[in-house]
Design a protein around this motif. Sequence first.
Motif, PDB file in Angstrom:
ATOM      1  N   THR A  23       0.832  -1.205   0.000  1.00 41.54           N
ATOM      2  CA  THR A  23       0.000   0.000   0.000  1.00 41.54           C
ATOM      3  C   THR A  23       0.872   1.262   0.000  1.00 41.54           C
ATOM      4  N   VAL A  89      -1.304   1.821  -3.859  1.00 38.68           N
ATOM      5  CA  VAL A  89      -1.817   3.134  -3.473  1.00 38.68           C
ATOM      6  C   VAL A  89      -0.880   4.239  -3.961  1.00 38.68           C
ATOM      7  N   ASP A 101      -3.111   1.256   7.606  1.00 35.50           N
ATOM      8  CA  ASP A 101      -3.884   1.175   6.365  1.00 35.50           C
ATOM      9  C   ASP A 101      -5.314   1.647   6.579  1.00 35.50           C
ATOM     10  N   ASN A 134      -8.602  -1.991   3.268  1.00 40.26           N
ATOM     11  CA  ASN A 134      -7.473  -1.139   2.897  1.00 40.26           C
ATOM     12  C   ASN A 134      -6.142  -1.893   2.819  1.00 40.26           C
ATOM     13  N   PRO A 136      -3.603  -4.592   0.560  1.00 44.59           N
ATOM     14  CA  PRO A 136      -3.295  -4.643  -0.874  1.00 44.59           C
ATOM     15  C   PRO A 136      -4.240  -5.525  -1.685  1.00 44.59           C
TER      16      PRO A 136
END
Length: 217
Positions: A23, A89, A101, A134, A136
Motif C-alpha cells: 500500500t 496506493v 492502512d 485497505n 493490498p
Amino acid sequence: MFKHRHPYAPFIPENATKLIVGTLPPPRFSIGELKPGDVNFCYGSIDGLLWPILNTIFDLQLKFETTDEAVWQRKHFLKSRGIGVCDIVKSAEREKIDASDLGMKNIELRDVLGYLKKYPKIDTLLFTGGNSKNGPEYFFRKHLKSYGLSLKVDCDEVPRIHSFVYEGRAIKTVSLTAPSGAANRAVGSMPFYKQIKQTNSNFNTFDFRVLQYRNFF
C-alpha cells in the motif's frame, strides 16, 4: 488532513516475472524525515520485515542504513531475481499521521493492470497483506472490478492464492502474511504456527514468515 503521497515510483525490471504489491510506506518516507537505519527505498523502514526476510532467505548481506549502497543492494537483488515492486496506493489522506492502512481516506490507486500490460513477463503478484479493509488484496479487488474482472480462489488457506486472466494471460496472486509487527498476533493464532511452535519452542513469527515467503520468492 495530511496528504500521504507514495514517495517511490514503481521499480519494475524488464525481466520481472513477480511483482510485490503493498500500500504505502510510513508517512516519514514521503516527507523525507527518515529514522536511523531506514533505507530510502521501497519497504525501507527499519521497523519493516520484508528486507530482513529476504536477507535471510537469500543470504544477501544487506546493509540496513540510509545510504546509496543500501539502495543499490536492493535494486540489484530485484533485477537479478526478476522481481518488481509496485504498491497499489498512489496517494491517500490521513487525519492522523501514522502508517495504519485503516487510517487512509480519499485513496487514489495506481493502475497496476496498466503495468502488467507494459511488462508481459509478470505472472505472479505478491501482496504484502490480505483482504482486510485497505489492504493490498482489498484494493486490488476494487481495481480489478473497475476493469470488469475478479479473482478466482485457488487456495483458501494462508497464504491465500487466487488467479485471474488478463488479456489472455493467467496471473496468480499470493496474499502473504504482512511483513509488519502488527500481523504478529494473527500469526500466533494460526494452527500451522502453533503446530511448529509445539515441536520447536525457538520458532517465532519471523521464522514463520521466512518459511512462508521462501516458497514464493
